[in-house]
Each structure stands twice: as structure tokens, then as C-alpha cells.
Design a protein around this motif. Structure first.
Motif, mmCIF file in Angstrom:
data_model
loop_
_atom_site.group_PDB
_atom_site.id
_atom_site.type_symbol
_atom_site.label_atom_id
_atom_site.label_comp_id
_atom_site.label_asym_id
_atom_site.label_seq_id
_atom_site.Cartn_x
_atom_site.Cartn_y
_atom_site.Cartn_z
ATOM 1 N N LEU A 121 0.756 -1.210 -0.137
ATOM 2 C CA LEU A 121 0.005 0.021 0.128
ATOM 3 C C LEU A 121 0.910 1.336 0.079
ATOM 4 N N PRO A 122 0.511 2.311 -0.740
ATOM 5 C CA PRO A 122 1.201 3.566 -0.697
ATOM 6 C C PRO A 122 1.077 4.194 0.513
ATOM 7 N N GLU A 123 1.736 5.047 0.983
ATOM 8 C CA GLU A 123 1.743 5.931 2.032
ATOM 9 C C GLU A 123 0.295 6.415 2.639
ATOM 10 N N ARG A 124 -0.521 6.941 1.643
ATOM 11 C CA ARG A 124 -1.697 7.510 1.812
ATOM 12 C C ARG A 124 -2.580 6.677 2.553
#
Lengths: 334, 225, 378
Positions: B73-76
């Protein structure tokens, strides 16, 4: 001529925007080659961190383009006093061959910026950022357009000489002159009126339908509807709305309504129109990505919102135009 | 609850000073239990904690939270999950100076867009739970160590997380306050929260509150109890 | 939508508290920013006001002024010339004008002597402009002598002083009877300085001009519109030059803003690390920093613009007036009509807020991407 503050501001904005995009291009290439959301490598983490910077940068450039479009028109209108025979922005833009192309490019960049911002918004809502590579590829593709816009504006502004006699809207927009603009102006009021309201109502209807249903078909139709309504609206302004505002049966110019003498009424027409057109077209473009599983929900939410904005914008535009016609003392139809 | 599979974490990857802080960790954190991580400095304890707490992504390996794979998962989105699921208590408390206790407590909830009134009510309830209701508007600088610790705990709980992570929670406390902390910990564990903590302190590691102890050395697990 | 608004409110709350926590640094930035806006806005407001004043004043002047040229130099209009213009359709009025320059060595200034057609002045009397009142201490009833170019001394009594409100064009004016004028300058009878013509329909002015030039090939018609355009051009050009000179200031400001934004104290860095560790993501921190920038920008813009407005319209732009008005000994003292327009404000925005935002973009990003890890490791 060249040293006017507004002109310096516009050239600065165009130049800086291009510079920022050029600075972003090595990163864009990196993203296109190495982006892999599933990887946890340091390179991927670094790329992800940098997307924050470059997305912000590009969003900044987009906002600047949108404001620059407004400033460009405003400035052309104000500059018209410097040229013999120029009564409004049309005269100023006709001083040399680069004026109108510069305007069209600026408006084109406006719409492109709006669409890119829409794509960026939707992409960041999906868990795997599926459109990242596309976004940055679009950026690279847009660079030549930004360069062209800067070049066109430079050529236009550098070629301005105050003593050149230029044609004013009277000759450009009279029924005899052989340009597209004059052909549209020559439309009879009644058919122009019908197509104007017809296209706008259709656009409002289609956008409203998409707002309720949110599926692909309604989305694409809303997009096309907005485009058609935009064209019909501009044609309508040329053909008859401007006549009512000026209360003159032959004054078709779309720019004079921006002048202070007419209380800047033009802005009340154009701002909702452009916003509605940009929103509607973005909605249509975004539907292209609705099939991707991670994007489906985000795309639908976004396109429905955009369709609502588009419907409201066109409705406001139609309302303002109708008000202007109703309040006018001119009688064109019985 | 939380499952780590073949986790490896590198720093300065690809450079001459490449360094693997974690080298093949397989760990399952059970639900509603207190797990302690033990090990000398440099063992990768803190790095493991950042990965468990979704503060960082592993270079290799899978992290599963309640069955969902969150490693890619990307940071956001990771942050969104982290905000909902985890509460952090830091060794240095890490409260923001210059604002009041209650302001500090509601900070983690700002990005959620919950109305301020609701947040303040929740924060007040939490403060009451640790007997600090009267210090609601005190600036952090005026609070004692123990009081700051309790404010930090409330802050960790504002988003009602299922998992609490505490890094060396008693390192800056004397014995009395450490015992008080353990009492609060016990209450939280009984209430059904999963707790992960790191500690050198035998008072913590050997207390009855802790259900299992995992020992680390050189980036690998060497003992589980 | 509501959550989005609430979230922005939270971010703004935190931003305000955070700005207040670092008053010194932020007030310093705000001051410099406001100063920049003040300077640029003063220049813009002043030149625009001068421009619109010029337009306003010229509105009453004749549409065409016809001069006669001999070997490329301005010569007198001989008798019979005006009749040659004859009946050109569209010309409502044509009259010969009498005016000339006089150099006063006492104050080292040039006056414009004129014999007006629309005013009755008795022989031996003059009406002077307000600047003369100041520089030579003249008032109604005073006498003053001028030495003509032939060496004779002519004495006049001041009948009246022209009103202050006309000062922009009348400052150095000396009005006298036609006979006095001709006597003073030894102006041959029947000759005039130039011919003033009014044309009713503005569309016709160019046609009339072309006809004049073909009827009188040695004439030079000067169109009012050309004068207006020239003034506008000059003022714009002057404004542009000042802007170019100030570009160094804008650049310095940009660098200053960058430094301020990039020079995060250890405390600030720690704060951001904490925020990220407790649940804020990079995007949230960036948004917060942008609110910070926006609040500072809007405050600086508001204060700067309002002070510039007061400076230009109430303090007569004392700081910049000399450069922008042009070199002259007798500075007319006039109150400018307040004049704001949207293009001016938009351009100002581009020269202040845009460079500021561009300068702080990268430092904001760098601050926002602080690793929350670092907070764990103390």
C-alpha cells in the motif's frame, strides 16, 4: 509595449510553468520506467515520496494556467486602447498573427489542466495508484504544448506595436467578413436561440442523468453533451446574446462584454460556462478508466460530482444569459 | 491479528553501506494479548516496531493485518489504516509543546475531519479515565513526566484503535510511575486491545501483564516465550 | 463534503496555533512580504491613477491639433491657412490657437504662455497656474515682470489664479490677452501657433485627418487618441521599468522565503515527525503548510495593498513620485482620484504570491516528507 506589467506577468507565468514541467520530466521518465507499487525497495519508496513533490508542482502549474487564461483575456481587453481601431480584446488580439492562436492555446491548456487535475484526483484515491504512469506520460506529452504556448505568447507580445492600425470587432464580426466568426454571427436569431437552449438543456439533462446513475454511458454522453453545449454557447453568445447586452443589432463581439462599460457582465457568462465545460469534459474523460477494479468506486464518485458541477454551471450560464436577454431593451424576435 | 512473513528491511540499498536491519522475520501477533519485544540496541527492535505499526514498508516480505495484505500500500492508504488501527506511545512521549493537553490528544484525529465538538468530548472522556480531567487545558510544558505519559496514552486512544504500540514506555519513569503504567496497560488489555511493546525493563518484561516475549538479535528472532 | 470542510478547519486551527508559536520568524517574513506588496502596489496604483487622470483631463481637449512644418520643424500657421481647410465634413469647429514657452531664469522653469479663446482677460492682466502661485509667490493683485526675448520688460497684474483641481495641466500656465501675447513674442499678425479642431464622430477622425493631410501637405495633424495612447504607453513603460528594477527585490524575496521555509528548526522538524507518527500523512502536512503560506500571503497582500492605497492617495506617494512623474522643476501638486482595477490586482498577485508559492514549494515538500521513523528513534 513589451514592458507592461501584465504582459511580464503572463510571460513569467508561462515561462515558469514550462520550466517546472521540464524539471519534472526526468522524474516523469523515472516513474514511467521504474514505478512498481508492490515493491518495497528504497527506490520505489523514494519515487513515492517524490510523487508528492511533483504532483504538487504540476497541480500548481495547472492552477497557474487557469488563472493565466483569465489574466490573458483581461489584459487583451485592457490593452485595446493602445491600438488604433481596436475597441476591445479582438482588436488587440488581431494586431499580429499570433494573438488569437495564443488565446486558443491558453484556453486549450486551461482545459488540459482541468482534465489532468481530475485524473490526478481520481488516481490518488485508488489503493494502487493505477494511473501514475499515464499521468506522467501525459505530462511529458503536454510539454511541447506549453512550449508552443510560451512561444506564441512571446511572438504575440514582442510583435505588438501601438501605432499599427488593426481591425476591430466591427469588421471582423460583421456579417460580410469571410471568417468562421462572422458566419456564426450571421445566424438568424431564432435558429440560434433554439440550438443554444437546446444544447444547454441537453447538457444539463445528460449531466443530471449521470449524476443520478453514474454509469459509463451517461458519463460519456455527459462529456459529449458538455462539449457540444460549450460550442453552442459560444456560438449563441456571438449570434444573439451579445446583441442583447449591447442593445445593438450588429454588435456581435464576444469580448466587449468583458469591458467595465458593460459592468464586466462577460465574466458572469464565461466563468460558469468554462467551469461547466471543463467539469463535464473531465467527467467524460474519467469514464475511460472506470473499468479498472481499484478505480471503479473513485471514478464514479468523481464523475458524479463533476457532472453535478457541470449541470449547475450550465444552468447558471443559461440563467444569466436569459436574464440579460430579458432585461435588454432590444427586440429581435416578436 | 498481525502477521509478518519473511520480513526484511534494508537501509542505503544499493550503496556501499547497505545495511539489513531485519533479516527474515516471521512473526504473528495474537489478538487481544500483550506481546513484548526484547533485545539489545541494534537488534532491529525499533525497525520491527515501525513495520508492525505501519510506519514503514518492508523491503521484502508480506505484512497481513486481519488477513489483508498491506505490504504494497502507498503511504496515503497505509496512514489511513494506521490511524484507524494503531495507537502509538513513544519513549519520549513526543507531545507537541506550546499547545494544551487536550489539543495534543485530538491531533491524530484531525485528518479524519470529525467535528471538533465530538473530538473534544471523546478526549475529555479519555482524560477522565486516567484522572487528568483537571489538567485539560494545561500546556504540555507544565505537566509532570507521569502526567505527560498519561496524556500520551490518551492521544494514542483517540481514534479508538485496536492495537496499541508502546516503545520503551517506562524508560523515562520511576518505579512508582512504571507500576502505574502497567496498571493502565492491564486495564487496556482487559478491555480487549492488542498491545505490542518494546522494553529493556525487567519490571515490564517479566510482569504478569505480558503474555508473550519475543527476543531479537541482529535482525532475527532468537527466542519466543 | 462536510468532512472535507471540517478537516480544513482543523488544519487551519493547527496552522494558526503553529504560526503563533513561532511569532518572531513569521512576523519577520510577514513584514518583508508586506513591504514587497506595498512597493509594487504603490507603483501600480500611482501610475494607473496618473494614467486615468491624463485620460480624464485630455477628454476636454480637441480631437485634432494641426501644426505646420517647415523643413521638419514646427512653424507658425500663416494667414489664410485655416480657410484652406475649408469645409471638411465632420469638422465641427476649427480655431487658431496662440501659445508659446517662456523661460523664467529666476526659478529656472519653463512657463506656457497662452491667449485663450474662451476666457476674457483684460489687457495688462494675466491669469496664472497654481504652481506659479507657489514658486513666485503670486496672488491676485500682485504684479510681475517678464523680460521678453527682444530684451523688453513687460509688466502684468495677476487677475486670478487657476484652481488647484486643474493643476495637472495648468500648473505652469500664464494666460493673457491676445494682443499682449502678440506684443510680447513679436508674433506677426494673422499668424497662429496651431489649429484646434473638434470632430463629432470618433469614427470620422481618421478620415478627417487623411483629408487634412491631402489638403495641406505641410501640416502635421496630432490626434488626441494618439496622445492618449502615448501617455498610456509611457506610463506603462515607466511602470514596467520600475518593475524590472524591482525584479531584483522580488528575486531576493523569493530566496528569503525559500530560506525561511527550508530553515526548519529542530523543533519544527520534530513536530512534523510527531504529526506523521501519530497519523498525519505527507499530504496532510503539505496541506497544512500550504494553509500557512496562504494565510501569510493573504495577510501580507491585504496589509501591503491597503498601505499602498493610503500612501498613494493620502500621502501623495511621496516615496516614488519623483521617478514616476517625470523630470520637471515645477511639480504640480494634485490629489489623485482613487482608482482600483481587477487587472492591476491580478497582476500584483502574480508578482508577489506566485513567486512566494513557487519558492516555498520544495522546502514544504522536504519538510513534509520527514520520516516518522526518526521520531521513534528519539
Amino acid at each position: 509595449m513589451f514592458f507592461q506589467p501584465a504582459i511580464i506577468a503572463l510571460l513569467l507565468a508561462a515561462g515558469l510553468s514550462l520550466a517546472m514541467l521540464l524539471i519534472a520530466s526526468p522524474f516523469a521518465l523515472q516513474v514511467i520506467r521504474h514505478w512498481d507499487i508492490a515493491s518495497g525497495s528504497e527506490r520505489q519508496l523514494k519515487l513515492e515520496r517524490l510523487t508528492y513533490l511533483f504532483s504538487t508542482l504540476v497541480a500548481f502549474v495547472c492552477v497557474v494556467q487557469i488563472l493565466a487564461a483569465l489574466l490573458f483575456v483581461f489584459n487583451a481587453d485592457k490593452m485595446s486602447v493602445m491600438f488604433v481601431g481596436a475597441m476591445c480584446a479582438v482588436g488587440a488580439l488581431n494586431v499580429n498573427a499570433y494573438g488569437f492562436p495564443a488565446l486558443y492555446l491558453q484556453l486549450g491548456l486551461f482545459f488540459l489542466a482541468a482534465i489532468w487535475l481530475a485524473i490526478n484526483h481520481v488516481d490518488s484515491r485508488a489503493r494502487d495508484y493505477p494511473l501514475v504512469k499515464l499521468k506522467y506520460a501525459l505530462l511529458l506529452a503536454a510539454i511541447p504544448l506549453f512550449a508552443a504556448s510560451l512561444g506564441m505568447q512571446l511572438s504575440y507580445f514582442l510583435g505588438l506595436k501601438a501605432d499599427v492600425i488593426t481591425s476591430c470587432c466591427g469588421s471582423l464580426f460583421s456579417a460580410d467578413a469571410p471568417t468562421l466568426a462572422s458566419e456564426v454571427s450571421a445566424l438568424e436569431p431564432k435558429p440560434a436561440l433554439l440550438s443554444f437552449y437546446g444544447a444547454i438543456l441537453a447538457a444539463i439533462g445528460l449531466s443530471g442523468w449521470h449524476w443520478r446513475r453514474g454509469n459509463d454511458l451517461s458519463g460519456y454522453l455527459a462529456g459529449f453533451g458538455s462539449l457540444a453545449a460549450f460550442a453552442a454557447s459560444v456560438a449563441g453568445i456571438l449570434a444573439f446574446v451579445s446583441l442583447y447586452i449591447y442593445e445593438h443589432p450588429n454588435h456581435h463581439c464576444p469580448f466587449c462584454i468583458l469591458k467595465p462599460e458593460y459592468d464586466y457582465q462577460g465574466y458572469w457568462l464565461y466563468v460558469p460556462l468554462f467551469a461547466a465545460a471543463a467539469a463535464g469534459m473531465s467527467a467524460g474523460v474519467l469514464r475511460i478508466f472506470s473499468r479498472r477494479p481499484s478505480l471503479a468506486a473513485a471514478v464514479t464518485a468523481a464523475t458524479r460530482q463533476l457532472a453535478a458541477v457541470s449541470a449547475l454551471g450550465f444552468a447558471l450560464f443559461a440563467l444569466v444569459a436569459s436574464l440579460m436577454i430579458w432585461q435588454s431593451n432590444l427586440i429581435l424576435l416578436d | 491479528m498481525l502477521e509478518l512473513t519473511h520480513i526484511r528491511k534494508a537501509f542505503n540499498q544499493g550503496k556501499h553501506n547497505e545495511y539489513w536491519a531485519l533479516d527474515g522475520i516471521d512473526l504473528a501477533i495474537p489478538e487481544k494479548q500483550v506481546t513484548a519485544l526484547k533485545g539489545p540496541s541494534g537488534s532491529g527492535k525499533t525497525t520491527l516496531l515501525t513495520i508492525l505499526g505501519c510506519l514503514a514498508r518492508p523491503t521484502e516480505g508480506r505484512v497481513r493485518l486481519k488477513g489483508d495484505d498491506i505490504s504494497g500500500l502507498p503511504e496515503r492508504f497505509l496512514t489511513e489504516i494506521r490511524r484507524r488501527t494503531f495507537g502509538f506511545i513513544f519513549q519520549q512521549f513526543n507531545l507537541i509543546r506550546g499547545i494544551s493537553a487536550i489539543e495534543n490528544i485530538i491531533l491524530p484525529a484531525y485528518p479524519t475531519g470529525q467535528p471538533r465538538k465530538e473530538l473534544l468530548e471523546q478526549a475529555e472522556a479519555l482524560l477522565a479515565g486516567v484522572d487528568l480531567g483537571h489538567r485539560r487545558d494545561a500546556k504540555v510544558e507544565w505537566l509532570s513526566g507521569g502526567e505527560q505519559q498519561r496524556v500520551a496514552i490518551c492521544r494514542a486512544l483517540i481514534n479508538d484503535p485496536e492495537i496499541l504500540i508502546a516503545d520503551e514506555p517506562t524508560a523515562n519513569l520511576d518505579t512508582r510511575l512504571s507500576k502505574e503504567f502497567l496498571a493502565i496497560l492491564e486495564r487496556l488489555a482487559d478491555a480487549g486491545r492488542t498491545i505490542i511493546l518494546t522494553s529493556h525493563d525487567p519490571l515490564v518484561v517479566e510482569s504478569a501483564v505480558v503474555n508473550s516475549v519475543v527476543t531479537l538479535r541482529d535482525g532475527k528472532i532468537v527466542e519466543r516465550k | 463534503m462536510k468532512t472535507w470542510i471540517e478537516k480544513q478547519r482543523h488544519l487551519i486551527d493547527f496552522t494558526l496555533a503553529s504560526l503563533a508559536r513561532r511569532k518572531g520568524k513569521n512576523l519577520g517574513l510577514l513584514f518583508i512580504y508586506t513591504l514587497l506588496v506595498f512597493v509594487l502596489a504603490s507603483v501600480a496604483l500611482y501610475t494607473h491613477a496618473l494614467r486615468s487622470e491624463a485620460v480624464h483631463v485630455l477628454a476636454g481637449s480637441p480631437e485634432i491639433v494641426l501644426q505646420r512644418l517647415v523643413a521638419g520643424r514646427h512653424d507658425l500657421i500663416p494667414p489664410g491657412y485655416i480657410e484652406q481647410i475649408g469645409r471638411i465634413r465632420g469638422v465641427q469647429k476649427k480655431e487658431g490657437r496662440l501659445w508659446g514657452y517662456y523661460y523664467d531664469s529666476v526659478v529656472k522653469a519653463n512657463y506656457t504662455f497662452m491667449a485663450p479663446r474662451d476666457m476674457v482677460i483684460a489687457r495688462g492682466e494675466i491669469v496664472v497656474g497654481p504652481a506659479l502661485e507657489r514658486s513666485r509667490g503670486l496672488a491676485a493683485g500682485n504684479g510681475i515682470s517678464f523680460r521678453s526675448y527682444t530684451g523688453e520688460l513687460h509688466t502684468f497684474i495677476v487677475a486670478d489664479v487657476l484652481p488647484q483641481s486643474s493643476e495637472l495641466v495648468s500648473a505652469d500656465l500664464v494666460l493673457m490677452h491676445e494682443e499682449d501675447f502678440r506684443a510680447f513674442f513679436k508674433y506677426p499678425a494673422g499668424h497662429y501657433t496651431d489649429v484646434a479642431m473638434s470632430v463629432a464622430n470618433p469614427q470620422e477622425v481618421r478620415n478627417v485627418t487623411l483629408k487634412l493631410m491631402s489638403a495641406l501637405p505641410d501640416s502635421r495633424p496630432i490626434l488626441r487618441d494618439e496622445v492618449l495612447r502615448t501617455y498610456a504607453s509611457i506610463f506603462d513603460w515607466r511602470e514596467g521599468i520600475m518593475l524590472a528594477l524591482l525584479s531584483a527585490a522580488i528575486l531576493a524575496f523569493g530566496i528569503f522565503a525559500w530560506e525561511k521555509a527550508a530553515g526548519l528548526s529542530a523543533e519544527e522538524r520534530r513536530e512534523i515527525g510527531i504529526l506523521k507518527a501519530i497519523g498525519w500523512e505527507t499530504g496532510d502536512v503539505i496541506k497544512m503548510k500550504f494553509w500557512e503560506g496562504l494565510l501569510i500571503s493573504l495577510t501580507a497582500f491585504l496589509f501591503g495593498y491597503v498601505s499602498a492605497y493610503l500612501h498613494v492617495f493620502y500621502a501623495e506617494a511621496s516615496l516614488f513620485a519623483p521617478v514616476l512623474k517625470g523630470w520637471a522643476v515645477l511639480y504640480p501638486s494634485f490629489a489623485l482620484t482613487p482608482h482600483i482595477d481587477g487587472l492591476q490586482i491580478a497582476t500584483l498577485f502574480f508578482f508577489t504570491v506566485f513567486p512566494y508559492t513557487a519558492a516555498v514549494l520544495v522546502p514544504i515538500w522536504r519538510a513534509a516528507t520527514t520520516d516518522p521513523d526518526t521520531v521513534m528513534r528519539g
